[in-house]
Design an enzyme around this catalytic site. Structure first.
Site, PDB file in Angstrom:
ATOM      1  N   GLY A  14       0.856  -1.188   0.000  1.00 49.46           N
ATOM      2  CA  GLY A  14       0.000   0.000   0.000  1.00 49.46           C
ATOM      3  C   GLY A  14       0.891   1.237   0.000  1.00 49.46           C
ATOM      4  O   GLY A  14       2.102   1.155  -0.305  1.00 49.46           O
ATOM      5  N   ALA A  16       2.206   3.013   2.399  1.00 51.21           N
ATOM      6  CA  ALA A  16       3.350   2.984   3.317  1.00 51.21           C
ATOM      7  C   ALA A  16       4.481   2.129   2.741  1.00 51.21           C
ATOM      8  O   ALA A  16       5.642   2.565   2.671  1.00 51.21           O
ATOM      9  CB  ALA A  16       2.926   2.453   4.684  1.00 51.21           C
ATOM     10  N   SER A  43      -5.190   1.268   0.913  1.00 48.39           N
ATOM     11  CA  SER A  43      -4.870   2.640   0.488  1.00 48.39           C
ATOM     12  C   SER A  43      -5.541   2.981  -0.833  1.00 48.39           C
ATOM     13  O   SER A  43      -5.947   4.117  -1.068  1.00 48.39           O
ATOM     14  CB  SER A  43      -3.370   2.815   0.248  1.00 48.39           C
ATOM     15  OG  SER A  43      -2.581   2.266   1.222  1.00 48.39           O
ATOM     16  N   ALA A  46      -8.948   4.396  -0.484  1.00 49.30           N
ATOM     17  CA  ALA A  46      -9.155   5.567   0.379  1.00 49.30           C
ATOM     18  C   ALA A  46      -9.760   6.710  -0.418  1.00 49.30           C
ATOM     19  O   ALA A  46      -9.256   7.086  -1.468  1.00 49.30           O
ATOM     20  CB  ALA A  46      -7.830   5.993   1.001  1.00 49.30           C
ATOM     21  N   GLN A  47     -10.840   7.249   0.098  1.00 50.15           N
ATOM     22  CA  GLN A  47     -11.542   8.306  -0.625  1.00 50.15           C
ATOM     23  C   GLN A  47     -11.128   9.688  -0.130  1.00 50.15           C
ATOM     24  O   GLN A  47     -10.877  10.600  -0.900  1.00 50.15           O
ATOM     25  CB  GLN A  47     -13.061   8.133  -0.434  1.00 50.15           C
ATOM     26  CG  GLN A  47     -13.589   6.865  -1.056  1.00 50.15           C
ATOM     27  CD  GLN A  47     -15.093   6.695  -0.855  1.00 50.15           C
ATOM     28  OE1 GLN A  47     -15.782   7.565  -0.356  1.00 50.15           O
ATOM     29  NE2 GLN A  47     -15.602   5.541  -1.263  1.00 50.15           N
ATOM     30  N   GLY A  48     -11.077   9.826   1.194  1.00 46.36           N
ATOM     31  CA  GLY A  48     -10.996  11.146   1.819  1.00 46.36           C
ATOM     32  C   GLY A  48      -9.869  12.020   1.324  1.00 46.36           C
ATOM     33  O   GLY A  48     -10.098  13.091   0.762  1.00 46.36           O
ATOM     34  N   GLU A 114     -13.210  18.051   6.440  1.00 46.76           N
ATOM     35  CA  GLU A 114     -13.734  16.805   7.014  1.00 46.76           C
ATOM     36  C   GLU A 114     -13.943  17.004   8.502  1.00 46.76           C
ATOM     37  O   GLU A 114     -13.441  17.975   9.089  1.00 46.76           O
ATOM     38  CB  GLU A 114     -12.788  15.628   6.726  1.00 46.76           C
ATOM     39  CG  GLU A 114     -12.907  15.135   5.294  1.00 46.76           C
ATOM     40  CD  GLU A 114     -11.948  14.026   4.930  1.00 46.76           C
ATOM     41  OE1 GLU A 114     -11.050  13.701   5.735  1.00 46.76           O
ATOM     42  OE2 GLU A 114     -12.075  13.482   3.823  1.00 46.76           O
ATOM     43  N   HIS A 231     -16.063   3.767  10.934  1.00 49.75           N
ATOM     44  CA  HIS A 231     -16.473   4.895  10.101  1.00 49.75           C
ATOM     45  C   HIS A 231     -17.985   5.011  10.195  1.00 49.75           C
ATOM     46  O   HIS A 231     -18.689   4.013  10.063  1.00 49.75           O
ATOM     47  CB  HIS A 231     -16.033   4.674   8.651  1.00 49.75           C
ATOM     48  CG  HIS A 231     -16.067   5.926   7.830  1.00 49.75           C
ATOM     49  ND1 HIS A 231     -17.241   6.522   7.456  1.00 49.75           N
ATOM     50  CD2 HIS A 231     -15.075   6.708   7.343  1.00 49.75           C
ATOM     51  CE1 HIS A 231     -16.960   7.619   6.759  1.00 49.75           C
ATOM     52  NE2 HIS A 231     -15.649   7.750   6.678  1.00 49.75           N
ATOM     53  N   ARG A 277     -15.412  11.379  14.736  1.00 56.02           N
ATOM     54  CA  ARG A 277     -15.933  10.183  14.089  1.00 56.02           C
ATOM     55  C   ARG A 277     -16.586   9.209  15.057  1.00 56.02           C
ATOM     56  O   ARG A 277     -17.626   8.616  14.767  1.00 56.02           O
ATOM     57  CB  ARG A 277     -14.755   9.495  13.393  1.00 56.02           C
ATOM     58  CG  ARG A 277     -15.107   8.893  12.098  1.00 56.02           C
ATOM     59  CD  ARG A 277     -13.859   8.441  11.409  1.00 56.02           C
ATOM     60  NE  ARG A 277     -13.659   9.230  10.217  1.00 56.02           N
ATOM     61  CZ  ARG A 277     -12.751   8.947   9.297  1.00 56.02           C
ATOM     62  NH1 ARG A 277     -11.951   7.923   9.446  1.00 56.02           N
ATOM     63  NH2 ARG A 277     -12.642   9.689   8.232  1.00 56.02           N
ATOM     64  N   HIS A 336     -13.147   0.490  10.290  1.00 52.14           N
ATOM     65  CA  HIS A 336     -12.487   1.231   9.214  1.00 52.14           C
ATOM     66  C   HIS A 336     -10.982   1.336   9.410  1.00 52.14           C
ATOM     67  O   HIS A 336     -10.221   1.259   8.448  1.00 52.14           O
ATOM     68  CB  HIS A 336     -13.116   2.623   9.177  1.00 52.14           C
ATOM     69  CG  HIS A 336     -12.621   3.521   8.081  1.00 52.14           C
ATOM     70  ND1 HIS A 336     -12.746   3.196   6.746  1.00 52.14           N
ATOM     71  CD2 HIS A 336     -12.013   4.742   8.121  1.00 52.14           C
ATOM     72  CE1 HIS A 336     -12.230   4.177   6.021  1.00 52.14           C
ATOM     73  NE2 HIS A 336     -11.772   5.117   6.826  1.00 52.14           N
ATOM     74  N   GLU A 360      -0.819   1.518   8.667  1.00 52.47           N
ATOM     75  CA  GLU A 360      -1.845   1.162   9.653  1.00 52.47           C
ATOM     76  C   GLU A 360      -1.410   0.067  10.618  1.00 52.47           C
ATOM     77  O   GLU A 360      -1.879   0.022  11.763  1.00 52.47           O
ATOM     78  CB  GLU A 360      -3.145   0.758   8.935  1.00 52.47           C
ATOM     79  CG  GLU A 360      -4.311   0.594   9.891  1.00 52.47           C
ATOM     80  CD  GLU A 360      -5.636   0.368   9.191  1.00 52.47           C
ATOM     81  OE1 GLU A 360      -5.729   0.574   7.967  1.00 52.47           O
ATOM     82  OE2 GLU A 360      -6.592  -0.029   9.889  1.00 52.47           O
ATOM     83  N   ARG A 371      -8.449   8.380  15.379  1.00 50.43           N
ATOM     84  CA  ARG A 371      -7.707   9.051  14.310  1.00 50.43           C
ATOM     85  C   ARG A 371      -8.527  10.171  13.671  1.00 50.43           C
ATOM     86  O   ARG A 371      -9.712  10.004  13.391  1.00 50.43           O
ATOM     87  CB  ARG A 371      -7.326   8.034  13.236  1.00 50.43           C
ATOM     88  CG  ARG A 371      -6.617   8.621  12.051  1.00 50.43           C
ATOM     89  CD  ARG A 371      -6.239   7.540  11.065  1.00 50.43           C
ATOM     90  NE  ARG A 371      -7.393   6.884  10.509  1.00 50.43           N
ATOM     91  CZ  ARG A 371      -8.102   7.337   9.472  1.00 50.43           C
ATOM     92  NH1 ARG A 371      -7.763   8.464   8.866  1.00 50.43           N
ATOM     93  NH2 ARG A 371      -9.141   6.665   9.024  1.00 50.43           N
ATOM     94  N   LEU A 377      -3.436   8.353   5.376  1.00 48.99           N
ATOM     95  CA  LEU A 377      -2.572   8.353   4.188  1.00 48.99           C
ATOM     96  C   LEU A 377      -1.343   9.215   4.470  1.00 48.99           C
ATOM     97  O   LEU A 377      -0.226   8.895   4.067  1.00 48.99           O
ATOM     98  CB  LEU A 377      -3.316   8.879   2.962  1.00 48.99           C
ATOM     99  CG  LEU A 377      -4.575   8.123   2.518  1.00 48.99           C
ATOM    100  CD1 LEU A 377      -5.050   8.627   1.159  1.00 48.99           C
ATOM    101  CD2 LEU A 377      -4.362   6.628   2.467  1.00 48.99           C
TER     102      LEU A 377
END
Ligand code: SIN
Length: 510
Positions: A14, A16, A43, A46-48, A114, A231, A277, A336, A360, A371, A377
């Site tokens: 991923g 990392a 990874s 991942a959207q955010g 966010e 999430h 969250r 998540h 992670e 988090r 990311l």
């Protein structure tokens, strides 16, 4: 038996793992992936985005403040400073590699908002496809990197130890099950998360806690295992894994509404849908437990712009017959991200000589009990780089080839593992999920012990899931308070005496 010698072996491909691999040039590096390169990496889903204080009204100090607040009092300040200070440079590095992030009509990077971020500071690509853009960029660089061997379709089984030092890994090639021994001066675990442990998750099925379990079996120090982030908004259409409905949609003003048409977040938290969250996830979970269903209403906040602003979520919704431009999106919380993992120092070094971890599967201390969105990311990028820097600085140990005195005995598996995995995932969601009690956790630990006894030769997936389940349930049962993502209904408040991280070894877990 096939084997190979490398300066560094990285398990996981991923963000990392790939970042570390690139930065280790000119050392000779092997990168192991369970599938083909890029396949199965969380990874990539991942959207955010990547949080970085690059706005004119922002600063690393403000980013650090939000990160510490989300971490609920137990994040490591020094590590938070490193992460937030290094964030703008991480974005610059990606731009230098050719990553294409979203820009406005003046050519400036678009910064999204966010939950629990006091500023707009989320760098994005393709609206909601940031992870994919970064993974694609790194893979393209890997293809041009002569120092890296990518070993695909290969699963790591265990760390190879010699006199207390990690000297490589035992692995097997899939589907032939042919054993592979890789000897290395430095071994790096970048295997991602543990979402597969829960029946509701946004993670790929390959997120089985492999690195955490391998490090645990080798007696590495582990940290913060009790903290599992759910999430709030995964798409509730019966899919496993559940597609993510990015928090950025709430960042643009979408609201959470139950099936009675009631908006419930404003009375729970001053920041309503943009509360931390864990607060939003538990509020939704509470609605579901009371027999309500919950939808995300983006019809006013995003409306006709949905396909352009959030194409990935739009496609997931439309494939389930839901048009988010005009309909509420059915959602539920899902596992998540794991804040816990292999305890590492400021350079990603674990307690075992020869072993580093990043992404992670590591626990740097940055995320504390919860988090902050889009810091994962970022952490993968910053720590991928720091691990490589540290290995360059300490690369002095000789290559060790311990004589493999035993025939390498890969776990062979048994017949009813599929059912055991299913049972474990239901157990973890029910007893070790969003709301926990001492008695549920004790029941979970008993059941995990029974499953472990019933499956002594479990294959990689169940074998690792059982170890990680035990670590999480044990840590959760020992933390008799509520903090961040760890909520105990029998101890609903934080306890100032417990405002610290938790550390353990598998051998000390009863
Ligand atoms: C999201 O897009 O909501 C997820 C971002 C994250 O997990 O950091």
């Amino acid at each position: 038996m096939r084997s190979g010698d490398y300066d560094a072996v990285i398990v996981g491909a991923g963000i990392a793992g790939l970042t570390t691999a690139l930065q280790l040039t000119p050392l000779r590096v092997a990168v192991l992936c369970k599938g083909t390169l890029g396949q199965f990496a969380a990874s990539d889903w991942a959207q955010g985005g990547v949080a970085a204080a690059i706005g004119t009204d922002d600063s690393p100090r403000l980013h650090a403040r939000d990160t510490l607040l989300a971490g609920a009092g137990i994040s490591d300040d020094t590590i938070v400073d490193i992460l937030t200070r290094d964030a703008p440079a991480a974005i610059e590095t990606l731009l230098g590699l050719g990553a294409s992030f979203d820009r406005d009509s003046d050519g400036e990077l678009v910064l999204g908002r966010e939950a629990a971020h006091g500023r707009r500071r989320i760098v994005k690509a393709g609206g909601d496809a940031t992870g994919h853009e970064i993974v694609k960029t790194l893979i393209s660089a890997i293809h041009h990197a002569a120092h890296i061997d990518v070993i695909e379709n290969t699963a790591a089984d265990d760390l190879m130890l010699h006199d207390g030092r990690v000297v490589g890994i035992y692995a097997h090639i899939q589907p032939s099950a042919q054993p592979l021994l890789l000897f290395a001066r430095a071994t790096i675990l970048a295997t991602g998360g543990i979402g597969r442990l829960y029946r509701a998750t946004t993670n790929p099925p390959q997120a089985c806690g492999d690195g955490l379990a391998m490090a645990a079996r080798a007696d590495a120090v582990l940290a913060d295992c009790e903290f599992v982030q759910f999430h709030p908004t995964a798409l509730a259409i019966g899919a496993d894994p559940m597609p993510l409905v990015t928090e950025a949609i709430r960042g643009e003003g979408a609201t959470l509404v139950n099936d009675l048409g009631e908006r419930f977040m404003p009375e729970i938290h001053a920041d309503a849908e943009l509360a931390p969250r864990d607060v939003v996830a538990r509020a939704i979970f509470d609605q579901l437990r009371r027999g309500r269903s919950v939808g995300l209403d983006a019809t006013q906040a995003v409306g006709a712009q949905f396909p352009v602003r959030f194409p990935t979520v739009f496609a997931s919704c439309m494939s389930a017959g839901i048009d988010p431009r005009v309909q509420r999106i059915p959602i539920a919380p899902a596992a998540h991200y794991h804040m816990g993992g292999i305890a590492v120092d400021a350079w990603g070094k674990s307690s075992l000589p020869g072993l580093w971890a990043c992404g992670e599967c590591s626990a740097t201390g940055v995320h504390g009990a919860n988090r902050l969105a889009s810091n994962s990311l970022l952490e993968a990028l910053v720590y991928g780089t720091r691990v490589a820097t540290d290995i360059h600085a300490t690369q002095t140990s000789p290559m060790l080839h311990p004589s493999i005195s035993r025939t390498y005995d890969r776990p062979c598996g048994d017949d009813d593992e599929t059912q055991a995995v299913r049972d474990l995932r239901h157990l973890m969601y029910a007893n070790v999920g969003l709301v926990r009690t001492g008695s549920d956790l004790r029941d979970a630990l008993d059941r995990i012990a029974t499953l472990t006894e019933e499956h002594p030769y479990a294959k990689t997936e169940l074998r690792n899931l059982l170890v990680v389940a035990r670590l999480i349930a044990n840590a959760a049962s020992e933390r008799c308070e509520s903090r961040g993502s760890h909520y105990r209904s029998d101890f609903p408040l934080p306890d100032a005496a417990l405002a610290h991280r938790s550390f353990r070894r598998l051998t000390s877990v009863v």
